[in-house]
Design a protein around this motif. Structure first.
Motif, PDB file in Angstrom:
ATOM      1  N   LEU A  51      10.219 -30.334 -22.281  1.00  0.00           N
ATOM      2  CA  LEU A  51       9.339 -29.178 -22.262  1.00  0.00           C
ATOM      3  C   LEU A  51       7.899 -29.649 -22.156  1.00  0.00           C
ATOM      4  O   LEU A  51       7.567 -30.743 -22.619  1.00  0.00           O
ATOM      5  CB  LEU A  51       9.440 -28.388 -23.568  1.00  0.00           C
ATOM      6  N   ALA A  52       7.064 -28.786 -21.580  1.00  0.00           N
ATOM      7  CA  ALA A  52       5.641 -29.081 -21.486  1.00  0.00           C
ATOM      8  C   ALA A  52       4.937 -28.531 -22.724  1.00  0.00           C
ATOM      9  O   ALA A  52       4.979 -27.333 -22.994  1.00  0.00           O
ATOM     10  CB  ALA A  52       5.056 -28.464 -20.219  1.00  0.00           C
ATOM     11  N   LEU A  53       4.324 -29.443 -23.455  1.00  0.00           N
ATOM     12  CA  LEU A  53       3.551 -29.068 -24.642  1.00  0.00           C
ATOM     13  C   LEU A  53       2.091 -29.016 -24.235  1.00  0.00           C
ATOM     14  O   LEU A  53       1.565 -29.967 -23.657  1.00  0.00           O
ATOM     15  CB  LEU A  53       3.778 -30.113 -25.738  1.00  0.00           C
ATOM     16  N   LEU A 245      15.784 -26.479 -10.219  1.00  0.00           N
ATOM     17  CA  LEU A 245      15.762 -25.717  -8.963  1.00  0.00           C
ATOM     18  C   LEU A 245      15.640 -24.242  -9.321  1.00  0.00           C
ATOM     19  O   LEU A 245      16.434 -23.730 -10.112  1.00  0.00           O
ATOM     20  CB  LEU A 245      17.068 -25.967  -8.191  1.00  0.00           C
ATOM     21  N   PHE A 246      14.629 -23.571  -8.778  1.00  0.00           N
ATOM     22  CA  PHE A 246      14.462 -22.121  -8.963  1.00  0.00           C
ATOM     23  C   PHE A 246      14.704 -21.424  -7.628  1.00  0.00           C
ATOM     24  O   PHE A 246      14.069 -21.772  -6.627  1.00  0.00           O
ATOM     25  CB  PHE A 246      13.041 -21.796  -9.450  1.00  0.00           C
ATOM     26  N   LEU A 247      15.590 -20.465  -7.637  1.00  0.00           N
ATOM     27  CA  LEU A 247      16.001 -19.773  -6.402  1.00  0.00           C
ATOM     28  C   LEU A 247      16.319 -18.315  -6.716  1.00  0.00           C
ATOM     29  O   LEU A 247      16.712 -18.010  -7.855  1.00  0.00           O
ATOM     30  CB  LEU A 247      17.331 -20.347  -5.925  1.00  0.00           C
ATOM     31  N   PRO A 321       9.623 -19.022 -17.313  1.00  0.00           N
ATOM     32  CA  PRO A 321       9.104 -20.353 -17.651  1.00  0.00           C
ATOM     33  C   PRO A 321       7.848 -20.813 -16.932  1.00  0.00           C
ATOM     34  O   PRO A 321       7.328 -21.880 -17.256  1.00  0.00           O
ATOM     35  CB  PRO A 321      10.267 -21.279 -17.266  1.00  0.00           C
ATOM     36  N   PHE A 322       7.302 -20.049 -15.993  1.00  0.00           N
ATOM     37  CA  PHE A 322       6.404 -20.644 -15.002  1.00  0.00           C
ATOM     38  C   PHE A 322       5.005 -20.995 -15.475  1.00  0.00           C
ATOM     39  O   PHE A 322       4.222 -21.535 -14.723  1.00  0.00           O
ATOM     40  CB  PHE A 322       6.372 -19.760 -13.749  1.00  0.00           C
ATOM     41  N   HIS A 323       4.681 -20.679 -16.708  1.00  0.00           N
ATOM     42  CA  HIS A 323       3.420 -21.194 -17.241  1.00  0.00           C
ATOM     43  C   HIS A 323       3.688 -22.288 -18.276  1.00  0.00           C
ATOM     44  O   HIS A 323       2.763 -22.843 -18.863  1.00  0.00           O
ATOM     45  CB  HIS A 323       2.569 -20.081 -17.855  1.00  0.00           C
TER      46      HIS A 323
HETATM   47  N1  8RB Z   1      12.401 -22.986 -18.570  1.00  0.00           N
HETATM   48  C1  8RB Z   1       5.820 -25.817 -17.071  1.00  0.00           C
HETATM   49  C2  8RB Z   1       3.895 -25.345 -16.050  1.00  0.00           C
HETATM   50  C3  8RB Z   1       2.854 -24.881 -15.106  1.00  0.00           C
HETATM   51  C4  8RB Z   1       2.801 -25.858 -13.953  1.00  0.00           C
HETATM   52  C5  8RB Z   1       1.767 -25.549 -12.918  1.00  0.00           C
HETATM   53  C6  8RB Z   1       6.065 -24.550 -15.059  1.00  0.00           C
HETATM   54  C7  8RB Z   1      12.347 -25.039 -16.823  1.00  0.00           C
HETATM   55  C8  8RB Z   1      13.446 -23.183 -17.798  1.00  0.00           C
HETATM   56 CL1  8RB Z   1       8.447 -23.790 -14.123  1.00  0.00          CL
HETATM   57  C9  8RB Z   1       7.428 -24.569 -15.265  1.00  0.00           C
HETATM   58  C10 8RB Z   1       5.256 -25.175 -15.963  1.00  0.00           C
HETATM   59  O1  8RB Z   1       1.302 -24.414 -12.811  1.00  0.00           O
HETATM   60  O2  8RB Z   1       1.419 -26.501 -12.193  1.00  0.00           O
HETATM   61  N2  8RB Z   1       3.643 -26.039 -17.158  1.00  0.00           N
HETATM   62  O3  8RB Z   1       4.801 -26.339 -17.788  1.00  0.00           O
HETATM   63  C11 8RB Z   1       7.173 -25.835 -17.289  1.00  0.00           C
HETATM   64  C12 8RB Z   1       7.988 -25.197 -16.381  1.00  0.00           C
HETATM   65  O4  8RB Z   1       9.338 -25.137 -16.467  1.00  0.00           O
HETATM   66  C13 8RB Z   1      10.048 -25.574 -17.633  1.00  0.00           C
HETATM   67  C14 8RB Z   1      10.286 -27.054 -17.649  1.00  0.00           C
HETATM   68  C15 8RB Z   1      11.312 -24.777 -17.649  1.00  0.00           C
HETATM   69  N3  8RB Z   1      11.337 -23.754 -18.501  1.00  0.00           N
HETATM   70  C16 8RB Z   1      14.602 -22.264 -17.988  1.00  0.00           C
HETATM   71  C17 8RB Z   1      13.457 -24.227 -16.903  1.00  0.00           C
END
Ligand code: 8RB
Ligand code: FAD
Length: 467
Positions: A51-53, A245-247, A321-323
């Protein structure tokens, strides 16, 4: 009067951190967690999910005294590495320098660390105990253990940190409707794995620009934007990457409906992600064995039943999840709630109401921004209008840092309320659009005039409390 006794459902990321903070403030805390203790030998294994912290989550960990421990095993991500169709890649930094970066952390390791911390603070953890039902009139809850045996216990104050599929939410909703609304995104995801670089051939590594241990630049969040869909990859400590992969879930090719098995998916990757496919040696096995996950946003009108029950984290406000802010937002929740409870330990009805008043507008704002960031990640990274806005924004931020800050930076690197970032971002975006007047050349804008317009149009940003 002694501090009240609080029952927490769910010992995931938010539940464990909240429990630790409440125990440190003198509350008696019991946590009931459905799964077995992940710290027990034999559990290790399974896929490594990271995960991104970001700053908000990190700040909560600092408050709890746990930031240093977590950071020891975190991998720095300086920006997005964008991989275009032609096989080229370039880094777009997230912040101005290495003080503005995000961190990739292992979910499993983080959860275990938080459980250790909760226990050390005096929390009583009960594993393999699933909430089945709750009776809010008698203040009792029903638990089921792994053998299927039920038991009822007293839990006059119960907090649900049991995630997006919250059982406590279901029980609360049955008792008195919470105004639940689920907005499906229509897109879904699947996880794949890039093993540590040493497992890949030297030739492949050179082509991908990888290092010894990593198949790709380790200090970045990788994106392969393809318009209506995308792949991303986050680095793990051991040199592997988790790819997602997001689709679209349904509909015309490509969607998960048109890629039911690895056979179709591999052909699709050969066409659309030719540089990524060779980095995933177990593609077929990963694709066929990992489930397709759905994505949606959860909204509730009400997060609590007066002072008896409250939802927090994903149970109250699951987002897409996109942020990369689901955990960060949930961690921010825990500090707000623990502070409020410490101030008024005997007025849980007042505290729960106040918690919702403070957090709900912010949860709604990050929910909306997370959906918007999908379009930005998968699409606009290559759009000249978007790039021109980004560039002009960067110039304004440099010239007038009190008056302009990219929304992404407000969300990711400050503690400004999400609702503020959302509103301010909208106003700034309108201004950029007005200044560019359709041009895709940021350099064509008269910067002195633009700064004057900015100062005349938007009030200065609030004082920023960095780390
Ligand atoms: N849940 C993230 C960002 C923003 C990145 C940017 C995006 C995967 C599931 Cl999709 C995603 C970001 O704008 O350049 N910061 O951290 C984490 C992200 O997806 C996580 C790993 C994720 N979350 C179900 C899958
Ligand atoms: P959870 O972490 O889901 O924990 C809920 C806990 O409750 C679990 O331990 C579960 O076993 C337990 N439970 C469930 N039902 C019961 C029951 N009936 N009785 C008892 N216990 C129960 N967020 C970010 O900020 N950055 C990211 O990069 C990021 N990446 C993500 C990647 C993936 C693949 C996913 C799925 C999510 C990601 N998120 C990310 C979101 C983040 O994981 C969540 O927002 C966060 O975990 C929410 O914490 P939580 O404790 O509320 O819920």
């Amino acid at each position: 009067m002694a501090q009240a006794s609080i029952t927490l459902i769910g010992g995931g990321l938010v539940g464990a951190l909240l429990a630790q903070q409440l125990a440190r403030r003198g509350f008696t805390v019991d946590v009931f967690e459905k799964r077995p203790d992940p710290r027990k030998a034999g559990f290790i294994g399974g896929r490594s999910i990271n995960l991104a912290l970001a700053e908000r989550g990190l700040q909560a960990l600092r408050t709890a005294g746990l930031a240093d421990q977590v950071m020891q095993r975190a991998v720095m991500m300086r920006g997005r590495m964008v991989h275009t169709r032609d096989g080229r890649s370039g880094l777009q930094r997230y912040g101005v320098d290495d003080s503005e970066v995000i961190w990739s952390v292992s979910r499993g390791a983080l959860n275990m660390l938080l459980l250790d911390a909760a226990e050390a603070a005096g929390v009583r953890l009960h594993f393999g105990q699933s909430l089945h039902d709750a009776d809010f009139d008698t203040g009792r809850i029903r638990l089921i253990n792994e053998q299927g045996a039920q038991r009822d216990i007293d839990a006059p104050i119960v907090i649900g940190a049991d995630g997006a599929g919250s059982a406590l939410r279901m029980a609360m909703n049955a008792y008195s409707p919470l105004g639940e609304r689920v907005e499906a995104l229509g897109h879904a995801y699947k996880e794949l794995e890039i093993p540590p670089g040493s497992k890949l051939s030297a030739d492949l590594l050179r082509e991908a620009g990888g290092h010894d241990q990593f198949a790709l630049e380790p200090h970045a969040l990788h994106i392969w934007p393809r318009g209506g869909y995308m792949c991303i990859a986050l680095p793990n400590t051991e040199g592997s990457f988790t790819v997602t992969l997001f689709l679209p879930a349904q509909g015309p090719h490509p969607s998960f409906a048109t890629l039911p098995t690895a056979t179709e998916a591999e052909a699709f990757f050969r066409d659309d992600f030719p540089d990524l496919l060779p980095l995933i040696p177990d593609f077929a096995e990963d694709y066929d064995s990992h489930p397709v996950g759905s994505l949606s946003t959860l909204y509730l009108d009400r997060w609590h039943i007066d002072g008896r029950a409250l939802l927090i984290g994903d149970a109250a406000h699951a987002i897409v999840p996109f942020h990369g802010q689901g955990m960060n937002c949930g961690f921010e929740d825990t500090v707000v709630l623990a502070d409020l409870l410490a101030e008024q330990p005997h007025d849980t009805a007042g505290v729960f109401g106040q918690f919702q008043r403070i957090r709900q507008p912010n949860a709604n704002a990050i929910a909306a921004m997370a959906v918007e960031n999908y379009v930005e990640m998968r699409d606009s990274v290559a759009d000249p209008h978007y790039l021109a806005k980004r560039e002009l924004g960067a110039l304004l931020a440099e010239r007038a840092p009190q008056h302009f800050m990219a929304r992404y930076r407000m969300v990711t690197f400050t503690h400004l309320p999400y609702a503020y970032a959302f509103e301010r971002g909208r106003a700034q975006d309108q201004l950029l659009q007005q200044l560019l007047r359709g041009s895709t050349e940021a350099a064509s804008v008269n910067l002195d005039a633009a700064v004057s317009t900015l100062l005349a149009t938007l009030p200065p940003l609030p004082e920023l409390r960095h780390g």
